[in-house]
Structure formats: structure tokens, C-alpha cells
Design a protein around this motif. Structure first.
Motif, PDB file in Angstrom:
ATOM      1  N   LEU C 174     -16.320   7.315  -6.079  1.00 57.15           N
ATOM      2  CA  LEU C 174     -15.291   7.391  -4.948  1.00 57.15           C
ATOM      3  C   LEU C 174     -14.561   6.132  -4.371  1.00 57.15           C
ATOM      4  O   LEU C 174     -15.682   5.232  -4.241  1.00 57.15           O
ATOM      5  CB  LEU C 174     -16.193   8.068  -3.475  1.00 57.15           C
ATOM      6  N   LEU C 175     -12.706   5.810  -4.409  1.00 58.55           N
ATOM      7  CA  LEU C 175     -12.923   4.956  -4.722  1.00 58.55           C
ATOM      8  C   LEU C 175     -11.124   5.602  -2.656  1.00 58.55           C
ATOM      9  O   LEU C 175     -11.042   6.268  -2.653  1.00 58.55           O
ATOM     10  CB  LEU C 175     -11.706   4.456  -5.126  1.00 58.55           C
ATOM     11  N   ASP C 176     -12.048   4.568  -1.503  1.00 59.41           N
ATOM     12  CA  ASP C 176     -11.515   5.139  -0.566  1.00 59.41           C
ATOM     13  C   ASP C 176     -10.860   4.077  -0.138  1.00 59.41           C
ATOM     14  O   ASP C 176     -10.780   2.382  -0.084  1.00 59.41           O
ATOM     15  CB  ASP C 176     -13.165   4.492   1.443  1.00 59.41           C
ATOM     16  N   GLU C 177      -8.872   4.268  -0.293  1.00 63.91           N
ATOM     17  CA  GLU C 177      -8.294   3.617  -0.122  1.00 63.91           C
ATOM     18  C   GLU C 177      -8.239   2.623  -1.074  1.00 63.91           C
ATOM     19  O   GLU C 177      -7.658   1.084  -0.131  1.00 63.91           O
ATOM     20  CB  GLU C 177      -7.544   3.360   1.409  1.00 63.91           C
ATOM     21  N   PRO C 178      -7.989   2.215  -2.339  1.00 63.76           N
ATOM     22  CA  PRO C 178      -8.512   1.040  -2.967  1.00 63.76           C
ATOM     23  C   PRO C 178      -7.217   0.634  -3.194  1.00 63.76           C
ATOM     24  O   PRO C 178      -7.690  -0.945  -3.450  1.00 63.76           O
ATOM     25  CB  PRO C 178      -8.566   1.135  -4.990  1.00 63.76           C
ATOM     26  N   HIS C 210      -2.634   5.844   0.684  1.00 59.10           N
ATOM     27  CA  HIS C 210      -1.644   6.774   1.054  1.00 59.10           C
ATOM     28  C   HIS C 210      -0.845   6.193  -0.250  1.00 59.10           C
ATOM     29  O   HIS C 210       0.394   6.948   0.313  1.00 59.10           O
ATOM     30  CB  HIS C 210      -1.796   5.331   2.576  1.00 59.10           C
ATOM     31  N   ASP C 211      -0.485   5.242  -1.184  1.00 60.41           N
ATOM     32  CA  ASP C 211       0.610   4.587  -1.846  1.00 60.41           C
ATOM     33  C   ASP C 211       1.151   5.872  -2.912  1.00 60.41           C
ATOM     34  O   ASP C 211       0.433   6.199  -3.859  1.00 60.41           O
ATOM     35  CB  ASP C 211      -0.398   3.430  -2.111  1.00 60.41           C
ATOM     36  N   MET C 212       1.691   6.299  -2.305  1.00 58.60           N
ATOM     37  CA  MET C 212       2.504   7.884  -3.159  1.00 58.60           C
ATOM     38  C   MET C 212       2.064   7.975  -4.253  1.00 58.60           C
ATOM     39  O   MET C 212       2.260   8.093  -5.829  1.00 58.60           O
ATOM     40  CB  MET C 212       3.636   8.466  -2.941  1.00 58.60           C
ATOM     41  N   LYS C 213       3.358   6.234  -5.113  1.00 56.53           N
ATOM     42  CA  LYS C 213       3.112   5.963  -6.106  1.00 56.53           C
ATOM     43  C   LYS C 213       2.028   5.626  -6.708  1.00 56.53           C
ATOM     44  O   LYS C 213       1.531   5.661  -8.234  1.00 56.53           O
ATOM     45  CB  LYS C 213       4.101   4.532  -6.025  1.00 56.53           C
TER      46      LYS C 213
END
Lengths: 295, 323, 252
Positions: C174-178, C210-213
Motif C-alpha cells: 500500500l503506497l500512500d501518496e508516493p 493525487h498526481d493524475m499523471k
């Protein structure tokens, strides 16, 4: 003397020491609420208050009221100075560092008074000359009556101050959220100083009442009531003002009754046993809130 | 390559130990020491054991313990009662006393471990203080420990004549703690100090290792207590009060939390210094107070970071030169 | 059977329903994204999956085994590892030791052999060093093995957290906003690393971002969370063109 009278007397004794614990516990709880630290030196402020009374009366020959005010003033200033010099530089330090510093300040106060006044206990007559009364076979000493009246007044004034004045609401705001309070234009440093000032003034009063009861001064006299008052603060829920009052009174009653009916030697063990028990069963205390670290 | 480096370090350490022992033993057995200094040798060792073991909980686990003297007293009384009742030759009864004292103290460590599982920080510190006081008042109230009068006439199995044995015990303690810190268990303990949420998240059973640290520290404090009892010959409950716990804490803080070498050096200095400054017993507490406050404020000031930065630079260049 | 099967998961804090009726099913080997506006409850979901919070209701099945009620350490040992939104490294320990802490359960020796430095200790420590360096190599951090983790630059601290999580040998990561706080170059590099982890270590990944890219670049499946409830689930191009999702992000 009947058993009932005996129990009643023990209860009244318990209320007396309990209300002194409550006064001291208020200092712990207010400082914890606002600065999030255990002011380990708080117990020693009591000792300073007691010695200041002695200096005022015996060395400076002040009238009693002036000596009392002198003692309160000394402690108030001392409390603020300690915060500024020792604790303020550590606001962003880990809690362990702050606690160790507070232990250091406690040691410093004790050793300074040892150097100035020596290790031999100094006798200090009670400033309460009122003899006391006897109701239905239960005798209540003058100092007990004075203690109960004074602590009740202090608590009423403090509660009024916290809830009805601007500075009181600033204190509540800072204890809720320091950062947000600062953004709202509250001077956090001033509020913290004020908290230390009030806590120390209450400790001075507690010290005066304590020395009037035991009539002897030692550099370590503040340590035990200090630690027990801390237990009271935890019992009531640290950070909660009514909790400190309630915790102090309950602790005083438990101590007095266990001394009378269980064992004098074990009464300390019982008091500390209660601390451990409270922390295990309900760490937030009777009236406190629990805070959990956010992940 | 790394193995070689460790071996080199080990050889260096052994060399230091041998030299220290040779010098002290030479002075002692050659009769060059005054009575005052002679009587300090064992207390120095006791304080080293106490400080190194306290460092395990306070420095490496990161939990302030204010009841270390309580563990010490459990060991001291257990050991003293054993040698007073066994009446066997020294080589038999003293080791038994040491092990029993250590085990009894670690049993108390387990008991303290229960609240330790649920608390940390300020609350835990206060609970350890409370436990220390409870132990003191229990000893005060019990008849087997002779209450407030205390025990006297304990055989002096650990006076200066037995310095060699005490010295070996001290070295063993240091190595045990040092090796533990560098082991998988020690890493788990340190990870709890640094971030207990992350430690749990990578699968460290936090409770288990907290208790383990307390039990191991208590074991060695108990051993120090046994030595103390057999060094002084008398025991009183008031010897092991809160102030004694703080005294050990001061050593750990001065030496640097999490530094075993620092604890050893600070223990030596803080045991000898107050004795050298004769008649300055009142100043002893003042000294402790100033050490505590100054070290904490210094630690969180920028001055330390600057010095540390320079130090690292110095070490770095040194390593480069060597390479 | 899916690797992770979460059904009707919900949690209340006092009167606040932070997450309600959350369902997710992640196939083995999938790169799965959990997105949604701030405060939607994404990190709360992670905290329930890893045992930090006890869900009020619902079930979490990993390989068919229920995880609800286990503590974080036990869940990690069952095969779920995580990183944190606000970095949580062991700051006073070296990079190598940070990884070695995570190898704790895989490499075993007793306290006695640790204290006595027995042969088992030496052998196991050597194997641990090798394994830890192997993992660090994947992240190009072998050189910094002996650096104090708090002295690493921000981007590398994030990478070290992932490396440490990998060292616990998880099935699900699980990566929380890497990518939080990373510049575009670092983010691009991170995307490659995440893909590499999945392929090389055969690990399933669930990430919050959050980074859509990054999300569109690497995620194969998405679930959108809004006000604690699942808005929609599907492939990125379907989900991101869903008018409801656009409304949730941009408003009416």
C-alpha cells in the motif's frame, strides 16, 4: 470516641490534605493542558512558597498578610522565569528532553534551598492562630477550616477566570489548538507565561497551607505532595480543571482513610497503586479526554 | 571487509580493557591508592552497570525510566538475604546471589512491563516512578527485609579486595548490552524509539520488545544491586529512592542517550568527581541539576548541530585519508 | 479468487461516518489506484487495511483469510506492507538498518545468540546485510547504505520507505501518496520504480495518489472515493471520464 466520629475526623483530614493536593494538581493540569508537558518542578514551587513565607515572617519581619503576598509573588515570578529560561527553548524538542529538563529544574530548586537554608528542618509556626471548633464530638482544627475555605475560594475564582474572562478563553483556546489560537491573534507565549504564573501562585498558597499544617521546613518538603498531586491530576484526567479538583479530593480521602484503617507504611504504595490502576484501566482519568496520535 | 572492521574494533576494545584493568589493578594491589580511592573502585563499576542498563530503556528504547533504583533494591535485598542465609563459601554463594538478584529484579521488570505495554512518554515515566516508590514502601513494610531498619552485617563479597571479579562482571554487562543493541532484537528496540507506528507497520511486535528491554535492563540493575549490598554491607530502603534513580539518569544524560561509551565515561566522572570535591556533598545535587538542564538545552540548540556537523566532517576526512 | 477482497467496510469516529460500505476487489499482480478529493477517507481505508484502526463493520480478506481484529504487526506478517503519507522513517538509524528492521521476521536468531555473538548471529547478520543491499540496489540507494536516514534528501526518503516496506516481503503493497512533494522528473522515475517492483517482486500494489499523471500512467484499475463512499470503480479512461467523478473533483 465513637467509630462514627473517628471516621468523620478521618474524612475531614482527608478533605484538608485533598484540597491542598487539588490546588497543586491544578498547576500540573493547567500547564499540561497548555504546554503539553509535565512540570516536574511544580512540587518544588510549593517548597519555595513555604520558605518564602518563613523569610517574610522571620527574617523580614513582615506582617502576616504581607508575608503571604510576598510568598505568592515570589512563586509567581519564579514560575514564569523557569518557563522562560528552561522550558521555552525546548518547545519543539522531544517530550523526553522537556521532562528531563523539568526534573533538572526540580533538583536545582531543591539543591539551592539546601545550600541557602541547610538540611536541618526549620520550625515555622502556623500563621493560623484560630483554635478550631468541635461539632458533636468531632473536632476540626483551625487550619483545616482555613484550608477548606481558602481552597474553595481559589477554585471558584479560577473557574470564573477560565470561563468568563478574555484571558481565560485565550488559555482554553491555546490548550485546544496552539497553532490555530496563534492564527487567531492570541499571544501564545504570553498565555503560557500566564498559565505558569497562575499555577505557581496556587502552589504558593498550597505551600503556605501545607507548612501551617506540618510547621516544619525542609528542602524536599514539596516532593511528596507534588508527586501525589500529580497522581491526583492523572486520576481526575490530566488537562481537565474540574478533574484536578475532584482527583485531589478523592486522593486525599483515600490516603487519609488508608493511613487510618490499613497501614501507615503502605499508604504511599496504595496511592501509587491507584495511579497505576487508573492509567491501566482509564488512562484519560475520570474527567479527561484521550488523545491519540494520528497516523 | 565489514567483518574485518568489526574484529579490529573488538581487538581495540579488548586492548583498552586490558590496559584499564592493568593500571587500576597495579595501583590497587601495589598499594598506591588512598583509602578513599580504593573505596571508590567498586561504586564506579556499580554505576557503570546501572548507567549502561538504564541506557537500554532510556537511550535505546526511548522511554524515560524513573524507577531504576527500585530494580536495584530488589536485587540488593534478594542477594543479601541469600548470602546471609546460605553460609556457603564465597565462590558458591555470591554467584548464586548475583543470578538470583538479577532474576528477581527482572521478574519485577515483567510486572512493570504490563503497564509499559499500554503507555509511553510522560505517563510511562510517572508509572516507573510510582513503581519505584511502591517497591520502596513494600520493602519498608515487610519483616523479611527488616523494614525501615534495613539489613546489616552483609558479608563483604564485593569490597575492593574483590575488584577483579566486579570488574569482570562490569565488562560482561557492557558487552551484553552492546551486543544486544547491535542485534536484531536491539534494532527492533531502536526502531520503536524512532517511530513506533512505523515499527509496528514493518511487523515488529512492539509490546514484546518494550518488555524485553525493561526486563534486560532490570536484570542488570538487579546485579548492580547485589554488588552494592555486598560492597557496603548494609541496606536501607531509603538508599534506593527517587534521587538514586535520578542520579543514574544524570549519568546517562551526560554520557549521551544511546551512547554506551558515553555512559561508561560519565559514570566514572560522576562517581569520582563529587568525592574528589570533598565536603561538597551539597553541591552534588546542584551539579546534577545543572548537568540535566544544560545538556537538554544544549542538545536542542543549534550549537550542537554545528559542532556535530564539524565532527562529522572531521571524521569523514579522516576516513578518506585512511582509505 | 482475488488477492484482496474488502466487503462493506465502514468506520465511525463518534458520530462521524468516515468510511461507509467500502468494497474493493484486487486481483493478484494488479496496479490499483484509490483516488478521491481530500478528506474522502482514503488514508482511513489504508489505516483499516493495516490494522491501525478497527473497522466498525465489514470484512477484509487477504487470500481468503480475515484480517479484521489483527494488530498492525500481525497484518504486516500476513502480507500487507505500507508507506505513510507523512514519512515515518527510523530517523536515528542508517539506511541499511532501516531496511534490516523490516527483515526482522524473515531472519531469525535468539536473544542469547545475539548477546553472545554466536555463529548463528554472524551468519544471519551477513545474510541480512546482503538481502538489504539487494533491495536498496533496486532503488539505486546502495551507496547511501550507511547514511543516517534523516540526512537523505526528501525524494530518497520516500524511496527508502518503499524499500523498507518491500523488505517485509509483502504480497500487497500500500503506497500512500508516493509522489507527494516530488518534482516531475522524480515522479517519472518513481513510476518506473513502481512498475519494476510489481514485475520483479511479483507484488500487487494499491496506491493513493493525487498526481493524475502518475495515476493514469501506471494504474490499471481505479476506485474513486468521495465523502467516505465509493463513487465508481473501473479502468482509468472510463473512470476519469465519468461526469460524477469530474463533479466530485471540480464541483458543479
Amino acid at each position: 470516641m465513637g467509630i462514627l466520629q473517628n471516621i468523620l475526623e478521618q474524612v475531614i483530614n482527608g478533605l484538608r490534605s485533598g484540597s491542598i493536593y487539588a490546588l497543586i494538581a491544578l498547576g500540573y493540569t493547567m500547564v499540561y493542558g497548555i504546554a503539553k508537558m509535565i512540570n516536574f518542578a511544580h512540587g518544588d514551587i510549593i517548597m519555595v512558597g513555604a520558605y518564602a513565607l518563613y523569610v517574610g515572617i522571620t527574617l523580614l519581619h513582615l506582617p502576616i498578610v504581607a508575608a503571604v503576598l510576598f510568598s505568592i509573588a515570589v512563586c509567581t515570578i519564579l514560575g514564569v522565569v523557569i518557563e522562560r529560561v528552561a522550558y521555552k527553548p525546548l518547545r519543539s524538542a522531544p517530550p523526553l528532553a522537556v521532562l528531563i529538563t523539568a526534573i533538572g529544574v526540580s533538583f536545582l530548586l531543591q539543591s539551592l534551598s539546601l545550600l541557602i537554608f541547610g538540611a536541618t528542618p526549620i520550625p515555622q509556626a502556623s500563621i493560623v492562630t484560630f483554635e478550631g471548633i468541635k461539632i458533636g464530638g468531632v473536632s476540626i482544627s483551625g487550619i483545616t477550616i482555613v484550608t477548606l475555605i481558602v481552597t474553595t475560594i481559589c477554585m471558584i475564582v479560577l473557574t470564573w477566570f477560565i470561563h468568563k474572562t478574555k484571558m481565560g478563553s485565550a488559555m482554553r483556546a491555546v490548550s485546544e489548538d496552539k497553532g490555530a489560537a496563534e492564527l487567531m491573534g492570541i499571544d501564545v507565549n504570553k498565555t503560557i507565561s500566564l498559565t505558569f504564573a497562575i499555577g505557581s501562585a496556587l502552589a504558593a498558597i498550597a505551600g503556605i497551607l501545607y507548612v501551617c499544617q506540618y510547621q516544619s521546613l525542609r528542602p524536599t518538603l514539596g516532593a511528596m505532595p507534588g508527586i501525589k498531586a500529580f497522581v491526583a491530576a492523572v486520576l481526575g484526567g490530566i488537562g481537565s480543571v474540574p478533574g484536578a479538583m475532584l482527583g485531589g479530593v478523592i486522593l486525599g480521602l483515600i490516603e487519609s482513610l488508608s493511613k487510618a484503617y490499613i497501614s501507615t507504611e503502605l499508604s504511599d504504595a496504595i496511592v501509587f497503586g491507584i495511579l497505576v490502576l487508573v492509567l491501566l484501566v482509564k488512562p484519560s482519568g475520570l474527567l479527561g479526554k484521550i488523545r491519540k496520535e494520528k497516523v | 571487509m565489514k567483518n574485518k572492521k568489526i574484529d579490529k574494533q573488538l581487538i581495540k576494545n579488548i586492548a583498552i580493557i586490558v590496559v584499564v584493568y592493568a593500571v587500576v589493578a597495579g595501583l590497587l594491589y601495589g598499594g598506591f591508592l588512598t583509602r578513599q580511592f580504593r573505596s571508590l573502585l567498586v561504586p564506579v563499576c556499580i554505576n557503570v552497570i546501572l548507567a549502561v542498563s538504564l541506557n537500554l530503556t532510556t537511550g535505546f528504547l526511548g522511554e524515560l525510566t524513573l524507577g531504576h533504583a527500585g530494580f536495584m533494591s530488589v536485587g540488593a535485598y534478594t542477594g543479601a538475604l541469600i548470602t546471609m542465609n546460605l553460609n556457603l563459601p564465597l565462590v558458591v554463594e555470591f554467584p548464586i546471589a548475583l543470578i538470583a538478584g538479577g532474576l528477581m529484579a527482572s521478574l519485577f521488570g515483567v510486572i512493570i512491563g504490563v503497564p509499559v505495554l499500554r503507555l509511553h512518554g510522560d505517563y510511562l515515566a510517572i508509572v516507573t516512578l510510582a513503581f519505584g516508590e511502591i517497591i520502596k514502601s513494600l520493602i519498608n513494610a515487610m519483616s523479611v527485609t527488616n523494614g525501615a531498619m534495613g539489613l546489616s552485617g552483609i558479608e563483604l563479597h564485593a569490597n575492593y579486595k574483590h575488584f577483579t571479579f566486579v570488574f569482570i562482571l562490569t565488562i560482561l554487562t557492557i558487552f551484553a548490552i552492546k551486543n544486544m543493541v547491535n542485534s536484531r532484537q536491539g534494532r527492533a528496540v531502536c526502531s520503536i524509539r524512532d517511530n513506533y507506528i512505523a515499527a509496528e507497520a514493518v511487523g515488529i511486535p512492539v509490546s514484546k520488545f518494550k518488555v524485553m528491554a525493561f526486563v534486560v535492563a532490570a536484570f542488570f540493575a538487579g546485579i548492580a544491586g547485589v554488588i552494592y549490598g555486598h560492597n557496603v554491607g548494609t541496606l536501607k530502603p531509603t538508599t534506593f529512592d527517587y534521587n538514586k534513580s535520578i542520579e543514574i539518569l544524570v549519568i546517562v544524560v551526560l554520557g549521551g542517550m544511546g551512547s554506551i561509551k558515553g555512559s561508561i565515561i560519565a559514570a566514572v566522572i560522576l562517581t569520582i568527581l563529587p568525592e574528589v570535591l570533598r565536603g561538597a556533598d551539597e553541591f552534588r545535587m546542584l551539579l546534577y541539576a545543572i548537568v540535566l538542564i544544560a545538556m537538554m538545552i544544549f542538545n536542542s540548540s543549534q550549537l550542537k548541530e554545528r559542532i556535530l556537523a564539524n565532527d562529522i566532517v572531521a571524521k569523514f576526512t579522516k576516513v578518506k585519508k585512511e582509505a | 479468487m482475488a488477492l484482496l477482497e474488502v466487503k462493506n467496510l465502514g468506520i465511525s469516529f463518534g458520530g462521524l461516518r468516515a468510511v461507509d460500505d467500502f468494497n474493493i476487489s484486487i486481483e493478484k499482480g494488479c496496479l490499483y489506484g484509490l483516488i478521491g478529493p481530500n478528506g474522502a477517507g482514503k488514508t482511513t481505508v489504508f489505516n483499516m487495511l493495516t490494522g491501525e484502526y478497527l473497522p466498525t463493520d465489514g470484512s477484509i480478506l487477504l487470500n481468503g483469510k480475515n484480517l479484521v481484529g489483527k494488530n498492525p504487526a500481525q497484518i504486516c506478517q500476513s502480507g500487507i506492507a505500507r508507506t505513510f503519507q507523512n514519512i515515518r522513517l527510523f530517523s536515528k538509524m542508517t539506511v541499511l538498518d532501516n531496511v534490516k528492521v523490516a527483515l526482522h521476521n524473515e531472519f531469525n536468531y535468539s536473544l542469547a545468540s545475539g548477546i553472545l555473538h554466536l555463529n548463528k548471529y554472524k551468519k544471519t547478520e551477513k545474510a541480512m546485510d546482503e538481502r538489504a543491499l539487494e533491495i536498496l540496489e533496486v532503488f539505486d540507494m546502495k551507496e547511501q547504505a550507511n547514511t543516517l536516514s534523516s540526512n537523505l534528501p526528501y525524494g530518497q526518503q520516500r524511496k527508502l520507505e518503499i524499500a523498507r516496506a518491500l523488505a517485509t516481503n509483502p504480497q500487497l503493497l500500500l503506497l500512500d501518496e508516493p509522489a507527494a512533494g516530488m518534482n516531475p522528473n522524480e515522479t517519472a522515475e518513481l513510476m518506473d520504480t513502481i512498475r519494476l517492483i510489481r514485475d520483479k517482486f511479483d507484488i500487487t500494489i494499491l496506491l493513493i495518489e493525487h498526481d493524475m499523471k502518475l495515476v493514469t500512467g501506471i494504474c490499471e484499475q481505479l476506485t474513486v472515493l468521495n465523502f467516505g463512499m465509493v463513487l465508481t470503480t473501473g479502468t482509468p479512461d472510463v473512470v476519469l471520464n465519468d461526469p460524477e467523478v469530474i463533479t466530485a473533483y471540480l464541483g458543479e
